[in-house]
Design a protein around this motif. Structure first.
Motif, mmCIF file in Angstrom:
data_model
loop_
_atom_site.group_PDB
_atom_site.id
_atom_site.type_symbol
_atom_site.label_atom_id
_atom_site.label_comp_id
_atom_site.label_asym_id
_atom_site.label_seq_id
_atom_site.Cartn_x
_atom_site.Cartn_y
_atom_site.Cartn_z
ATOM 1 N N THR A 88 0.836 -1.204 0.000
ATOM 2 C CA THR A 88 0.000 0.000 0.000
ATOM 3 C C THR A 88 0.865 1.246 0.000
ATOM 4 O O THR A 88 1.929 1.281 0.623
ATOM 5 C CB THR A 88 -0.915 0.015 1.245
ATOM 6 O OG1 THR A 88 -1.741 -1.157 1.223
ATOM 7 C CG2 THR A 88 -1.795 1.255 1.289
ATOM 8 N N LEU A 111 -11.614 0.022 -8.052
ATOM 9 C CA LEU A 111 -10.428 -0.550 -8.691
ATOM 10 C C LEU A 111 -9.882 0.377 -9.761
ATOM 11 O O LEU A 111 -10.611 1.163 -10.368
ATOM 12 C CB LEU A 111 -10.772 -1.905 -9.312
ATOM 13 C CG LEU A 111 -11.226 -3.008 -8.353
ATOM 14 C CD1 LEU A 111 -11.589 -4.271 -9.133
ATOM 15 C CD2 LEU A 111 -10.150 -3.316 -7.313
ATOM 16 N N ARG A 129 -6.323 -1.144 -5.827
ATOM 17 C CA ARG A 129 -7.584 -0.779 -5.182
ATOM 18 C C ARG A 129 -7.406 0.514 -4.382
ATOM 19 O O ARG A 129 -6.358 0.723 -3.767
ATOM 20 C CB ARG A 129 -8.041 -1.894 -4.247
ATOM 21 C CG ARG A 129 -9.399 -1.644 -3.575
ATOM 22 C CD ARG A 129 -9.754 -2.774 -2.622
ATOM 23 N NE ARG A 129 -9.873 -4.045 -3.316
ATOM 24 C CZ ARG A 129 -10.997 -4.470 -3.926
ATOM 25 N NH1 ARG A 129 -12.079 -3.699 -3.916
ATOM 26 N NH2 ARG A 129 -11.018 -5.646 -4.520
ATOM 27 N N GLN A 165 -3.698 0.159 -2.982
ATOM 28 C CA GLN A 165 -3.121 -1.117 -2.573
ATOM 29 C C GLN A 165 -3.038 -2.055 -3.775
ATOM 30 O O GLN A 165 -3.979 -2.159 -4.569
ATOM 31 C CB GLN A 165 -3.959 -1.771 -1.479
ATOM 32 C CG GLN A 165 -3.370 -3.074 -0.933
ATOM 33 C CD GLN A 165 -4.241 -3.656 0.173
ATOM 34 O OE1 GLN A 165 -5.430 -3.911 -0.025
ATOM 35 N NE2 GLN A 165 -3.653 -3.846 1.342
ATOM 36 N N TYR A 166 -1.911 -2.703 -3.886
ATOM 37 C CA TYR A 166 -1.709 -3.699 -4.947
ATOM 38 C C TYR A 166 -2.739 -4.815 -4.824
ATOM 39 O O TYR A 166 -3.006 -5.310 -3.723
ATOM 40 C CB TYR A 166 -0.296 -4.279 -4.824
ATOM 41 C CG TYR A 166 -0.018 -5.474 -5.709
ATOM 42 C CD1 TYR A 166 0.410 -5.308 -7.021
ATOM 43 C CD2 TYR A 166 -0.175 -6.766 -5.216
ATOM 44 C CE1 TYR A 166 0.667 -6.409 -7.830
ATOM 45 C CE2 TYR A 166 0.078 -7.865 -6.016
ATOM 46 C CZ TYR A 166 0.501 -7.682 -7.318
ATOM 47 O OH TYR A 166 0.758 -8.770 -8.115
ATOM 48 N N GLN A 167 -3.331 -5.213 -5.944
ATOM 49 C CA GLN A 167 -4.256 -6.339 -5.971
ATOM 50 C C GLN A 167 -3.653 -7.525 -6.709
ATOM 51 O O GLN A 167 -3.536 -8.607 -6.174
ATOM 52 C CB GLN A 167 -5.578 -5.926 -6.626
ATOM 53 C CG GLN A 167 -6.339 -4.859 -5.852
ATOM 54 C CD GLN A 167 -6.747 -5.321 -4.465
ATOM 55 O OE1 GLN A 167 -7.609 -6.193 -4.309
ATOM 56 N NE2 GLN A 167 -6.132 -4.743 -3.439
ATOM 57 N N ARG A 168 -3.243 -7.279 -7.932
ATOM 58 C CA ARG A 168 -2.622 -8.352 -8.705
ATOM 59 C C ARG A 168 -2.026 -7.803 -9.994
ATOM 60 O O ARG A 168 -2.385 -6.708 -10.436
ATOM 61 C CB ARG A 168 -3.638 -9.443 -9.043
ATOM 62 C CG ARG A 168 -4.754 -9.019 -10.016
ATOM 63 C CD ARG A 168 -5.658 -10.189 -10.320
ATOM 64 N NE ARG A 168 -6.733 -9.868 -11.261
ATOM 65 C CZ ARG A 168 -6.622 -9.943 -12.589
ATOM 66 N NH1 ARG A 168 -5.463 -10.293 -13.140
ATOM 67 N NH2 ARG A 168 -7.670 -9.664 -13.359
#
Length: 226
Positions: A88, A111, A129, A165-168
């Motif tokens: 994050t 997103l 996100r 924040q990183y999701q994928r």
């Protein structure tokens, strides 16, 4: 592009709004006139018409390759975000009013695509996100930061940021060149990317996406490149 960071290490991102014609008799015209006055039509007071469109998906640009400004490396790719605590970080350094206003519309949980810009092969690298809605960007007051703004005052700050924040990662990198082919095809034949901001407002580092645009682009990760 995205901003840069001051708080957790690497400096980063920020690359840089009828008359009805008819043959009605005079009494009907008076009724129409009264209705207009009641709703503000024709007077610029129609608040519904003046409200900006609301979006729930975004594209946010950042530079994944080293580039120095005032001796500070502004590199910040998706791998840098992924490596941070909680994956994050704040999306600071945005210094364009329209991009800032889009960030102020963002809601927690929405997103966005993490877009690599100003690099050898620009394009979409992953999904992030929004985990904190817009708040004051501290870098505007930091004289050592490349995004310092002497005209912005703590009592009336100009610039905002959000936390992401990183999701994928996307299943495959989706390059700008491929997106442009779809955009041109959709402009000619119709399709969700015909008005995509990546091509109509290309310079913005923070861009809105319609749900149709977001879903179409995300679907490309499961397809062979055009």
């Amino acid at each position: 592009m995205p901003p840069k960071k001051n708080t957790r290490g690497n400096q980063r991102k920020a690359v840089s709004g009828e008359d009805a014609e008819g043959e009605a008799d005079s009494s009907a015209k008076q009724m129409v006139s009264r209705k207009r006055k009641a709703t503000g039509a024709g007077s610029g007071e129609n608040t519904e018409a003046s409200c900006p469109p609301q979006y729930c998906h975004w594209l946010m640009k950042s530079e994944p390759e080293s580039r120095f400004e005032n001796g500070i490396d502004v590199k910040f790719g998706i791998e840098d975000l992924k490596a941070l605590p909680d994956q994050t970080d704040c999306w600071d350094g945005v210094r364009n009013y329209q991009a800032r206003n889009f960030m102020r519309q963002m809601k927690e949980g929405q997103l966005a695509f993490f877009y690599h810009s100003n690099c050898k092969e620009p394009g979409i690298a992953g999904v992030i996100r929004i985990v904190k809605e817009a708040y004051v960007d501290h870098t505007q007051f930091d004289k050592k930061d490349v995004h310092f703004d002497a005209s912005s005052k703590p009592e009336n700050p100009k610039w905002s940021m959000v936390d992401v924040q990183y999701q994928r990662m996307t299943k495959r990198f989706i390059p700008l060149s491929e997106l442009k082919k779809h955009h041109l095809q959709h402009r000619a034949e119709g399709g969700p990317l015909k008005d995509m901001a990546l091509f109509t407002r290309a310079r913005l580092s923070v861009q809105p996406l319609t749900t149709e645009e977001f879903d179409f682009v995300l679907s490309l990760e499961d397809q062979e490149p055009l």
